[in-house]
Design a protein around this motif. Sequence first.
Motif, mmCIF file in Angstrom:
data_model
loop_
_atom_site.group_PDB
_atom_site.id
_atom_site.type_symbol
_atom_site.label_atom_id
_atom_site.label_comp_id
_atom_site.label_asym_id
_atom_site.label_seq_id
_atom_site.Cartn_x
_atom_site.Cartn_y
_atom_site.Cartn_z
ATOM 1 N N THR A 94 61.173 44.110 36.617
ATOM 2 C CA THR A 94 60.080 43.586 37.455
ATOM 3 C C THR A 94 59.761 44.504 38.634
ATOM 4 O OG1 THR A 94 61.460 42.174 38.882
ATOM 5 C CG2 THR A 94 60.597 41.191 36.857
ATOM 6 N N ARG A 95 59.863 45.805 38.401
ATOM 7 C CA ARG A 95 59.498 46.747 39.448
ATOM 8 C C ARG A 95 58.013 46.640 39.779
ATOM 9 N NH1 ARG A 95 61.539 52.750 39.236
ATOM 10 N NH2 ARG A 95 63.378 51.720 39.991
ATOM 11 N N ASN A 96 57.183 46.506 38.771
ATOM 12 C CA ASN A 96 55.749 46.341 38.965
ATOM 13 C C ASN A 96 55.336 45.001 38.355
ATOM 14 O OD1 ASN A 96 55.325 48.937 40.136
ATOM 15 N ND2 ASN A 96 55.566 49.808 38.094
ATOM 16 N N PRO A 97 55.611 43.910 39.055
ATOM 17 C CA PRO A 97 55.292 42.614 38.485
ATOM 18 C C PRO A 97 53.787 42.368 38.447
ATOM 19 C CG PRO A 97 56.037 42.355 40.726
ATOM 20 C CD PRO A 97 56.206 43.811 40.377
ATOM 21 N N GLU A 98 53.402 41.418 37.633
ATOM 22 C CA GLU A 98 52.001 41.027 37.573
ATOM 23 C C GLU A 98 51.597 40.425 38.917
ATOM 24 O OE1 GLU A 98 49.751 41.275 35.029
ATOM 25 O OE2 GLU A 98 51.270 42.496 34.024
ATOM 26 N N PRO A 99 50.361 40.695 39.369
ATOM 27 C CA PRO A 99 49.922 40.087 40.633
ATOM 28 C C PRO A 99 49.794 38.572 40.479
ATOM 29 C CG PRO A 99 48.125 41.277 39.590
ATOM 30 C CD PRO A 99 49.338 41.558 38.803
ATOM 31 N N PRO A 100 49.993 37.841 41.561
ATOM 32 C CA PRO A 100 49.867 36.389 41.488
ATOM 33 C C PRO A 100 48.449 35.971 41.101
ATOM 34 C CG PRO A 100 50.880 37.065 43.554
ATOM 35 C CD PRO A 100 50.420 38.296 42.870
ATOM 36 N N ALA A 101 48.342 34.789 40.544
ATOM 37 C CA ALA A 101 47.025 34.271 40.147
ATOM 38 C C ALA A 101 46.141 34.097 41.383
ATOM 39 C CB ALA A 101 47.196 32.942 39.425
ATOM 40 N N GLY A 102 44.879 34.408 41.246
ATOM 41 C CA GLY A 102 43.935 34.256 42.346
ATOM 42 C C GLY A 102 43.723 35.520 43.147
ATOM 43 N N ILE A 103 44.514 36.541 42.920
ATOM 44 C CA ILE A 103 44.344 37.803 43.642
ATOM 45 C C ILE A 103 43.614 38.759 42.719
ATOM 46 C CG2 ILE A 103 45.527 39.803 44.603
ATOM 47 C CD1 ILE A 103 47.689 37.962 45.565
ATOM 48 N N GLU A 104 42.523 39.310 43.238
ATOM 49 C CA GLU A 104 41.734 40.244 42.451
ATOM 50 C C GLU A 104 42.022 41.655 42.934
ATOM 51 O OE1 GLU A 104 37.068 41.368 41.609
ATOM 52 O OE2 GLU A 104 37.565 39.514 42.618
ATOM 53 N N ILE A 105 42.314 42.535 42.020
ATOM 54 C CA ILE A 105 42.576 43.925 42.354
ATOM 55 C C ILE A 105 41.387 44.737 41.897
ATOM 56 C CG2 ILE A 105 44.062 45.907 41.959
ATOM 57 C CD1 ILE A 105 46.361 43.971 41.539
ATOM 58 N N VAL A 106 40.808 45.481 42.834
ATOM 59 C CA VAL A 106 39.638 46.300 42.529
ATOM 60 C C VAL A 106 40.094 47.749 42.502
ATOM 61 C CG1 VAL A 106 37.336 46.964 43.288
ATOM 62 C CG2 VAL A 106 38.148 44.630 43.666
ATOM 63 N N TYR A 107 39.874 48.392 41.385
ATOM 64 C CA TYR A 107 40.292 49.779 41.213
ATOM 65 C C TYR A 107 39.088 50.712 41.387
ATOM 66 C CZ TYR A 107 44.529 47.808 39.209
ATOM 67 O OH TYR A 107 45.688 47.123 39.015
ATOM 68 N N ASN A 108 38.481 50.738 42.565
ATOM 69 C CA ASN A 108 37.377 51.666 42.759
ATOM 70 C C ASN A 108 37.826 52.891 43.540
ATOM 71 O OD1 ASN A 108 37.611 50.799 45.379
ATOM 72 N ND2 ASN A 108 35.553 49.943 45.542
ATOM 73 N N TYR A 109 39.023 52.927 43.996
ATOM 74 C CA TYR A 109 39.639 54.098 44.646
ATOM 75 C C TYR A 109 38.790 54.668 45.774
ATOM 76 C CZ TYR A 109 42.508 53.695 40.506
ATOM 77 O OH TYR A 109 43.303 53.207 39.518
ATOM 78 N N GLY A 110 38.282 53.788 46.621
ATOM 79 C CA GLY A 110 37.565 54.224 47.809
ATOM 80 C C GLY A 110 36.082 54.483 47.595
ATOM 81 N N ARG A 111 35.580 54.352 46.408
ATOM 82 C CA ARG A 111 34.139 54.545 46.189
ATOM 83 C C ARG A 111 33.405 53.287 46.622
ATOM 84 N NH1 ARG A 111 36.266 57.015 41.260
ATOM 85 N NH2 ARG A 111 36.173 54.979 40.303
ATOM 86 N N GLU A 112 32.302 53.491 47.260
ATOM 87 C CA GLU A 112 31.502 52.347 47.732
ATOM 88 C C GLU A 112 30.416 52.019 46.720
ATOM 89 O OE1 GLU A 112 29.999 53.088 51.619
ATOM 90 O OE2 GLU A 112 31.938 53.713 52.366
ATOM 91 N N ASP A 113 30.089 50.763 46.624
ATOM 92 C CA ASP A 113 28.987 50.349 45.752
ATOM 93 C C ASP A 113 27.677 50.648 46.432
ATOM 94 O OD1 ASP A 113 30.755 49.416 43.876
ATOM 95 O OD2 ASP A 113 30.769 47.378 44.715
ATOM 96 N N HIS A 114 26.684 51.202 45.713
ATOM 97 C CA HIS A 114 25.361 51.493 46.271
ATOM 98 C C HIS A 114 24.325 50.665 45.616
ATOM 99 C CE1 HIS A 114 26.632 54.802 48.771
ATOM 100 N NE2 HIS A 114 27.298 55.321 47.745
#
Length: 114
Positions: A94-114
């Motif tokens: 469980t070094r990298n456990p699944e995130p708890p329910a209700g938490i959204e992870i956004v993988y945009n790596y610092g890019r902004e939406d235009h």
Amino acid sequence: MSGAASYLARRAAQKERVRILYRRALKDTLNWAVHRHLFYPDADALRERFDANKNVEDIETIDRMIADGESQYNKWRHPDPYIVPWAPGGSKFTRNPEPPAGIEIVYNYGREDH
């Protein structure tokens, strides 16, 4: 008939206990001898100890020998056994456990939406 059935049931239970004891002792031998060239002679000696008593027929003697073997195994068990890293109790479990329910992870790596 009941006596023969109980005898066979007891012998089957004894065989299972011996099998479990042998497997545990063999796996624990690997904890004491890390390298395989050290493990093989120890494993052979363990097998010889089990094979030396495989022709014993007296049920009470077998029960006593199993109890002695289990107590000796518990006495000489490794204090810090090897655990596979990703198994429960391992260093990667469980070094990298699944995130708890209700938490959204956004993988945009610092890019902004235009």
